[in-house]
Design an enzyme around this catalytic site. Structure first.
Site, PDB file in Angstrom:
ATOM      1  N   SER A   9       0.834  -1.198   0.000  1.00  0.00           N
ATOM      2  CA  SER A   9       0.000   0.000   0.000  1.00  0.00           C
ATOM      3  C   SER A   9       0.868   1.246   0.000  1.00  0.00           C
ATOM      4  O   SER A   9       2.015   1.224   0.447  1.00  0.00           O
ATOM      5  CB  SER A   9      -0.911   0.005   1.233  1.00  0.00           C
ATOM      6  OG  SER A   9      -1.585   1.241   1.368  1.00  0.00           O
ATOM      7  N   HIS A  10       0.299   2.350  -0.465  1.00  0.00           N
ATOM      8  CA  HIS A  10       0.988   3.631  -0.390  1.00  0.00           C
ATOM      9  C   HIS A  10       1.038   4.153   1.042  1.00  0.00           C
ATOM     10  O   HIS A  10       1.822   5.057   1.344  1.00  0.00           O
ATOM     11  CB  HIS A  10       0.292   4.661  -1.290  1.00  0.00           C
ATOM     12  CG  HIS A  10       0.572   4.469  -2.739  1.00  0.00           C
ATOM     13  ND1 HIS A  10       0.079   3.414  -3.463  1.00  0.00           N
ATOM     14  CD2 HIS A  10       1.307   5.220  -3.618  1.00  0.00           C
ATOM     15  CE1 HIS A  10       0.499   3.510  -4.718  1.00  0.00           C
ATOM     16  NE2 HIS A  10       1.233   4.593  -4.840  1.00  0.00           N
ATOM     17  N   SER A  11       0.208   3.616   1.898  1.00  0.00           N
ATOM     18  CA  SER A  11       0.129   4.070   3.283  1.00  0.00           C
ATOM     19  C   SER A  11       0.573   2.978   4.242  1.00  0.00           C
ATOM     20  O   SER A  11       0.009   1.877   4.246  1.00  0.00           O
ATOM     21  CB  SER A  11      -1.310   4.485   3.615  1.00  0.00           C
ATOM     22  OG  SER A  11      -1.483   4.644   5.006  1.00  0.00           O
ATOM     23  N   GLY A  44       3.692   6.409  -0.347  1.00  0.00           N
ATOM     24  CA  GLY A  44       4.417   5.866  -1.487  1.00  0.00           C
ATOM     25  C   GLY A  44       4.700   4.392  -1.272  1.00  0.00           C
ATOM     26  O   GLY A  44       4.304   3.810  -0.260  1.00  0.00           O
ATOM     27  N   SER A  71       0.738   2.269  -9.078  1.00  0.00           N
ATOM     28  CA  SER A  71       2.188   2.193  -8.912  1.00  0.00           C
ATOM     29  C   SER A  71       2.583   1.127  -7.896  1.00  0.00           C
ATOM     30  O   SER A  71       3.692   0.586  -7.954  1.00  0.00           O
ATOM     31  CB  SER A  71       2.750   3.551  -8.499  1.00  0.00           C
ATOM     32  OG  SER A  71       2.189   3.989  -7.282  1.00  0.00           O
TER      33      SER A  71
END
Length: 228
Positions: A9-11, A44, A71
């Protein structure tokens, strides 16, 4: 050993929280979060972290990686390609939350990596809640019994997962009916979609060689409040 799961995950908080949630339903499965940038660097995904998470999740039966945004998929795929044996891990396109729950329960039940990935992917399909049909009296091979839910929160996520895991060992088709809706008792998401609460009366219906044993197992779970 079980198939491991990596949540990309981005978080970092999202990945960690989801891993904690899924672990409640699959205590024997390695569920490793891989979220955010290194050293609290913010939103990210980090290639090195995903590689390390995949290695930690692998107990020898393979790893399934789930991701949240585009991404993150690229990062997960690059991480898998870099492994000594890329065939040991697979990136699955699935809704992150529902997919993680479905994958965790499947892995806990002993499914192989392919089946765990399929369980996660199928979580993107709306649960099939069929209209309940009247049972034919004395229908051969069918066992049916009614129960009242007495646990505090009914068939929420963890009890639903307990039911699915427990029924995996029986050779039987099992469904649970609440009112006019009937759900496949082998699907956590379908059971949760029934919205069964404390005090509700459910009907368990099973067909197959071990139908009676499957219904007896559900009776045991209900009587024990699903271990809560």
């Amino acid at each position: 050993m079980t198939v491991g799961i990596v949540l990309v995950s981005h978080s970092a908080k999202l990945a960690e929280g989801l891993a904690e949630l899924a672990a409640q339903m699959a205590p024997d499965v390695r569920i490793v979060p891989a979220g955010g940038l290194p050293d609290g660097g913010g939103i990210g995904t980090d290639y090195d972290e995903v590689v390390a998470a995949t290695q930690r999740a692998d107990s020898g039966d393979g790893v399934v990686l789930l991701y949240d945004l585009g991404s993150a998929q690229m990062t997960a795929e690059l991480a898998v390609e870099s492994l000594a044996d890329p065939s040991a891990a697979v990136v699955v396109d699935a809704p992150l939350v529902e997919g993680a729950v479905a994958a965790a329960v499947a892995a806990q039940g002993g499914a192989n990596a392919k089946a765990v990935g399929e369980a996660a992917a199928s979580a993107g399909v709306a649960p099939d809640l069929a209209a309940a049909e009247p049972s034919a009296a004395g229908e051969e091979g069918v066992v049916e019994k009614e129960f009242t839910l007495t646990n505090d929160v009914g068939l929420h996520a963890r009890p639903a997962a307990v039911v699915v895991r427990s029924l995996a060992e029986f050779e039987a088709e099992v469904s649970i009916r609440l009112g006019e809706q009937e759900a496949d008792a082998h699907s956590v998401l379908a059971l949760m979609s029934l919205g069964a609460r404390q005090g509700d009366r459910i009907v368990v219906r099973a067909r197959g060689l071990q139908a009676a044993e499957a219904v007896a197992k559900v009776a045991e779970l209900v009587e024990s409040n699903f271990g809560e």
